[in-house]
Design a protein around this motif. Structure first.
Motif, PDB file in Angstrom:
ATOM      1  N   GLY A  74     -27.918 -48.064 -32.838  1.00 26.88           N
ATOM      2  CA  GLY A  74     -27.124 -48.705 -31.796  1.00 26.88           C
ATOM      3  C   GLY A  74     -25.633 -48.643 -32.041  1.00 26.88           C
ATOM      4  N   ALA A  75     -25.222 -48.229 -33.253  1.00 21.16           N
ATOM      5  CA  ALA A  75     -23.797 -48.183 -33.590  1.00 21.16           C
ATOM      6  C   ALA A  75     -23.236 -46.767 -33.569  1.00 21.16           C
ATOM      7  CB  ALA A  75     -23.574 -48.802 -34.976  1.00 21.16           C
ATOM      8  N   LEU A  76     -24.066 -45.765 -33.260  1.00 17.58           N
ATOM      9  CA  LEU A  76     -23.595 -44.377 -33.317  1.00 17.58           C
ATOM     10  C   LEU A  76     -22.503 -44.096 -32.298  1.00 17.58           C
ATOM     11  CD1 LEU A  76     -26.962 -42.496 -33.892  1.00 17.58           C
ATOM     12  CD2 LEU A  76     -25.100 -42.772 -35.529  1.00 17.58           C
ATOM     13  N   ASP A  77     -22.633 -44.680 -31.108  1.00 14.76           N
ATOM     14  CA  ASP A  77     -21.610 -44.479 -30.085  1.00 14.76           C
ATOM     15  C   ASP A  77     -20.275 -45.045 -30.545  1.00 14.76           C
ATOM     16  OD1 ASP A  77     -21.263 -43.243 -27.571  1.00 14.76           O
ATOM     17  OD2 ASP A  77     -21.078 -45.193 -26.615  1.00 14.76           O
ATOM     18  N   GLU A  78     -20.332 -46.217 -31.162  1.00 21.82           N
ATOM     19  CA  GLU A  78     -19.106 -46.834 -31.665  1.00 21.82           C
ATOM     20  C   GLU A  78     -18.553 -46.055 -32.856  1.00 21.82           C
ATOM     21  OE1 GLU A  78     -15.852 -48.986 -32.002  1.00 21.82           O
ATOM     22  OE2 GLU A  78     -17.293 -49.153 -30.355  1.00 21.82           O
ATOM     23  N   LEU A  79     -19.434 -45.474 -33.669  1.00 20.62           N
ATOM     24  CA  LEU A  79     -18.979 -44.643 -34.782  1.00 20.62           C
ATOM     25  C   LEU A  79     -18.184 -43.455 -34.261  1.00 20.62           C
ATOM     26  CD1 LEU A  79     -18.922 -43.767 -37.762  1.00 20.62           C
ATOM     27  CD2 LEU A  79     -21.138 -42.653 -37.391  1.00 20.62           C
ATOM     28  N   ALA A  80     -18.677 -42.829 -33.188  1.00 21.33           N
ATOM     29  CA  ALA A  80     -17.967 -41.688 -32.607  1.00 21.33           C
ATOM     30  C   ALA A  80     -16.587 -42.105 -32.121  1.00 21.33           C
ATOM     31  CB  ALA A  80     -18.783 -41.092 -31.461  1.00 21.33           C
ATOM     32  N   ARG A  81     -16.503 -43.259 -31.436  1.00 19.84           N
ATOM     33  CA  ARG A  81     -15.201 -43.733 -30.945  1.00 19.84           C
ATOM     34  C   ARG A  81     -14.263 -44.057 -32.095  1.00 19.84           C
ATOM     35  NH1 ARG A  81     -18.229 -46.246 -26.692  1.00 19.84           N
ATOM     36  NH2 ARG A  81     -18.541 -48.094 -27.971  1.00 19.84           N
ATOM     37  N   ALA A  82     -14.783 -44.776 -33.097  1.00 17.57           N
ATOM     38  CA  ALA A  82     -13.941 -45.173 -34.229  1.00 17.57           C
ATOM     39  C   ALA A  82     -13.466 -43.949 -35.010  1.00 17.57           C
ATOM     40  CB  ALA A  82     -14.718 -46.119 -35.148  1.00 17.57           C
ATOM     41  N   LEU A  83     -14.336 -42.948 -35.130  1.00 21.64           N
ATOM     42  CA  LEU A  83     -13.978 -41.750 -35.875  1.00 21.64           C
ATOM     43  C   LEU A  83     -12.900 -40.964 -35.144  1.00 21.64           C
ATOM     44  CD1 LEU A  83     -14.875 -40.455 -38.525  1.00 21.64           C
ATOM     45  CD2 LEU A  83     -16.543 -39.115 -37.235  1.00 21.64           C
ATOM     46  N   ARG A  84     -13.037 -40.845 -33.819  1.00 22.57           N
ATOM     47  CA  ARG A  84     -12.004 -40.155 -33.046  1.00 22.57           C
ATOM     48  C   ARG A  84     -10.666 -40.857 -33.171  1.00 22.57           C
ATOM     49  NH1 ARG A  84     -16.185 -39.320 -29.171  1.00 22.57           N
ATOM     50  NH2 ARG A  84     -15.592 -41.226 -28.082  1.00 22.57           N
ATOM     51  N   SER A  85     -10.695 -42.181 -33.115  1.00 25.75           N
ATOM     52  CA  SER A  85      -9.456 -42.958 -33.184  1.00 25.75           C
ATOM     53  C   SER A  85      -8.806 -42.860 -34.562  1.00 25.75           C
ATOM     54  CB  SER A  85      -9.751 -44.419 -32.844  1.00 25.75           C
ATOM     55  OG  SER A  85      -8.608 -45.227 -33.001  1.00 25.75           O
ATOM     56  N   ALA A  86      -9.619 -42.950 -35.613  1.00 21.19           N
ATOM     57  CA  ALA A  86      -9.078 -42.993 -36.979  1.00 21.19           C
ATOM     58  C   ALA A  86      -8.610 -41.636 -37.472  1.00 21.19           C
ATOM     59  CB  ALA A  86     -10.130 -43.554 -37.934  1.00 21.19           C
ATOM     60  N   THR A  87      -9.116 -40.540 -36.872  1.00 23.20           N
ATOM     61  CA  THR A  87      -8.783 -39.207 -37.373  1.00 23.20           C
ATOM     62  C   THR A  87      -8.085 -38.342 -36.324  1.00 23.20           C
ATOM     63  OG1 THR A  87     -10.904 -38.220 -36.709  1.00 23.20           O
ATOM     64  CG2 THR A  87     -10.824 -39.299 -38.863  1.00 23.20           C
TER      65      THR A  87
END
Length: 653
Positions: free
Chosen positions: A605-618
């Protein structure tokens, strides 16, 4: 025709470079594909040229990779700001994986944003090849007004809208020029014993010798030379184009490289397909680069006859056109040609492994706008996935709805627009529901009797069952301990089948996993018992027992492999922890300098948020792949909310 790719991060001036290069000796011709690949044809030095200007978004990296597949060389366009060097990391990675000879061009040098040596040092962190400075800037205060060529030792002063003027090397630049030239010669001497001998004997090597060595090391992909300029003012464009003309390898070298990388016999390799798109009322158009002459409409390529050929720059049909080696063609009615592919007369062979698109991170369910759209959606998505390898098409578990895996939000938006504009299919998107399961936390027993009398033969089955939790990952198990024939042996498989059916939906509304069922006792009737009766008794009995077994929600957990430049590694532990994930460890990426690979367990359930956070952080550079690992218990308010939401969805459907 000679062909090169211009690639690099957004806002570095790639399109301006192509525009200026194309206008050096006259007008150019340009076309744009729906995927943002610009194709510009022009003439320079009495030769035909084609520049492939690739999109700068990280979500479009696959199109840049495929353009390299058809290119003799490439220009990597970068920012003059040292802190933005990391944005070029994905491009350096793909260039080096492809083996494409590369010229690095530091653009927008009219904007003083740092020292050139700091830019090169920052970029070198991500480059396995040596970045070899071929020019240095001439400064007047904070302004860059020209450049010194380190091989010819000539200086040029920029003139707005005109060719640069030859000047004497200014005294202010003489020391830096001598230092940079010494460094250049030392690096070149690593690839030429004659030059090394001249340097040892303190003899000045002639410029012609140095240019010849530079040409050879670029064609052999030994170094990445660095040139500078400001495309918006036309500065450095002539020097860049001359470097391409004299130093970039011919199409024969590309054929050698592709044959070796694709493990195919060179003599059989006729062409390479590198880009495709669909056009309204025309269908699929495939861009192909000929690697030898003789291709024409109707000729066998990739196992079938070529359809109509068009000029890729203007789309006009040209049935009489017979491209020479190196020419680009647009083939229509050639749907048998996959993209990308290495093409022989009889087959379309897989492109080298380095052309594989990054793993898509954004998963969305497409909801068709009407019944008509629903009927067309599946077929249309299949067509689009043929022309866009960075797009994956799946079906949602449970509903069978069309699920697309896109590179990111921009990629998804472009997909929806293509569906509407080209295929007239309207659709909206929604987030897919994670695949939850349930299990039990304690054993339970049940005695269930199934009896029906319908006028003719009746139905009778009596079973006593126990259920118990199995270990994680053990799945469903069935056993029996009946004695004395109370349940005939031929009915026991029906009891197991009924128990399996009961696992399809538990008391929380999800499929049940990791549960064992044991048949302990029962009764049968000589006339009214049947397989159907025992199957029904087992199914209803197990359902009742599951309700008494203290059901627990189970969430999927995925093993994720996260690829990021090392400069961002410090942020990742916090990101994974905030998503209730677990970092398993990290290593340096042995295949890409300056990158790390993190391994982590992340709830589905957190994979979508992981993708968003990863795009933002990198800054959009980081990406991850995932594989299912296991299910684990989920309790509390979060579990209650999921169960309520699932119940609401079931009620709506």
């Amino acid at each position: 025709m000679r062909c090169f790719t211009v690639l690099g991060p957004s806002q570095t001036g790639k399109s301006t470079i192509v525009e200026k290069l194309g206008a050096l000796e006259g007008a150019s011709r340009k076309s744009i594909s729906p995927y943002g690949l610009n194709l510009t044809e022009f003439t320079f030095g009495n030769q035909a040229w084609c520049a492939l200007d690739t999109p700068g978004l990280n979500e479009a990296l696959a199109h840049a990779q495929h353009a390299l597949l058809a290119s003799d060389a490439c220009i990597l366009c970068v920012s003059p700001a040292p802190e933005e060097a990391v944005l070029a990391a994905p491009y350096l990675r793909m260039i080096e994986a492809s083996g494409t000879p590369c010229i690095l061009f530091v653009n927008r040098m009219d904007e003083p944003r740092g020292r050139l040596r700091d830019v090169i040092a920052a970029l070198q962190d991500y480059a396995g090849h040596t970045l070899l400075l071929r020019q240095i800037p001439i400064r007047e205060g904070d302004r860059i007004v020209g450049s010194c060529d380190l091989i010819s030792e000539r200086a040029w002063r920029y003139r707005e809208g005109q060719t640069s003027a030859l000047i004497a090397i200014p005294e202010s630049a003489a020391e830096r020029e001598h230092e940079a030239r010494t460094e250049l010669l030392e690096h070149l001497s690593e690839f030429d014993d004659g030059l090394l001998e001249e340097l040892i004997e303190d003899r000045e090597p002639p410029s012609d010798t140095l240019y010849a060595i530079s040409t050879r090391v670029l064609r052999e992909n030994k170094v990445i030379p660095v040139l500078i300029g400001a495309a918006s003012h036309g500065n450095g464009m002539m020097r860049l184009m001359k470097a391409l003309r004299h130093e970039a390898p011919p199409v024969e070298a590309l054929r050698d490289r592709l044959a070796e990388g694709g493990n195919v016999e060179k003599a059989k390799l006729k062409a390479v397909s590198f880009h495709a798109y669909h056009r309204q009322n025309i269908g699929k158009t495939v861009l192909v680069r000929a690697l030898e002459g003789g291709l024409k409409q109707g000729a066998s390529l990739g196992g079938s006859g070529l359809g109509a050929l068009q000029d890729p720059a203007n789309g006009k049909a040209n049935g009489a056109f017979a491209p020479a080696a190196g020419d680009l063609i647009a083939a229509v009615k050639s749907d048998h040609l996959p993209v990308p592919a290495l093409l022989t007369t009889d087959a379309a062979l897989s492109a080298p492994e380095w052309t594989e698109a990054p793993t898509p991170m954004l998963e969305r369910i497409l909801v068709p706008g009407s019944e008509r759209d629903e009927n067309k959606l599946s077929e249309t998505l299949a067509k689009l996935s043929e022309t866009d390898r960075s797009l994956k098409i799946l079906q949602e578990e449970g509903t069978g709805a069309q699920m697309v895996c896109a590179q990111g939000p921009v990629h998804l938006r472009d997909l929806l627009r293509t569906l509407s504009d080209v295929f007239h299919v309207t659709a909206t998107d929604r987030t897919p529901t994670p695949v939850y399961r349930e299990t039990i936390s304690k054993p339970a027993e049940v005695h269930y009797r199934h009896r029906k009398q319908t006028g003719g033969a009746g139905q009778f089955a009596d079973v006593k069952l126990t259920i118990h939790p199995n270990g994680r990952g053990q799945g469903f198990s069935f056993g029996e301990t009946v004695k004395g024939g109370v349940v005939p042996r031929n009915y026991i498989p029906a009891v197991e089948a009924g128990a399996r059916e009961a696992m399809e939906k538990g008391p929380l509304g999800f499929a049940v996993i990791d549960v064992g069922v044991t048949l302990t006792d029962g009764q049968h009737h000589a006339v009214d018992s049947s397989e159907h009766a025992f199957r029904s008794a087992s199914k209803m009995g197990v359902r009742q027992a599951l309700s008494d077994g203290a059901a627990v929600l189970m969430q999927p957990v995925f093993r994720s492999e996260i690829h990021i430049p090392s400069v961002y590694s410090g942020n990742l532990v916090q990101i994974v922890s905030s998503l209730k994930g677990q970092v398993l460890g990290f290593d340096r990426d042995e295949t890409a300098k300056g990158w790390d690979i993190f391994r982590a367990l992340v709830p589905g359930g957190a994979l979508d948020e992981l993708a968003r956070a990863l795009r933002s952080a990198t800054q959009g550079i980081g990406y991850f792949s995932k594989t299912f690992d296991h299910f684990e218990e989920l309790y509390g308010k979060e579990a209650d909310a999921i169960i309520r939401a699932h119940g609401t969805q079931r009620a709506e459907h």
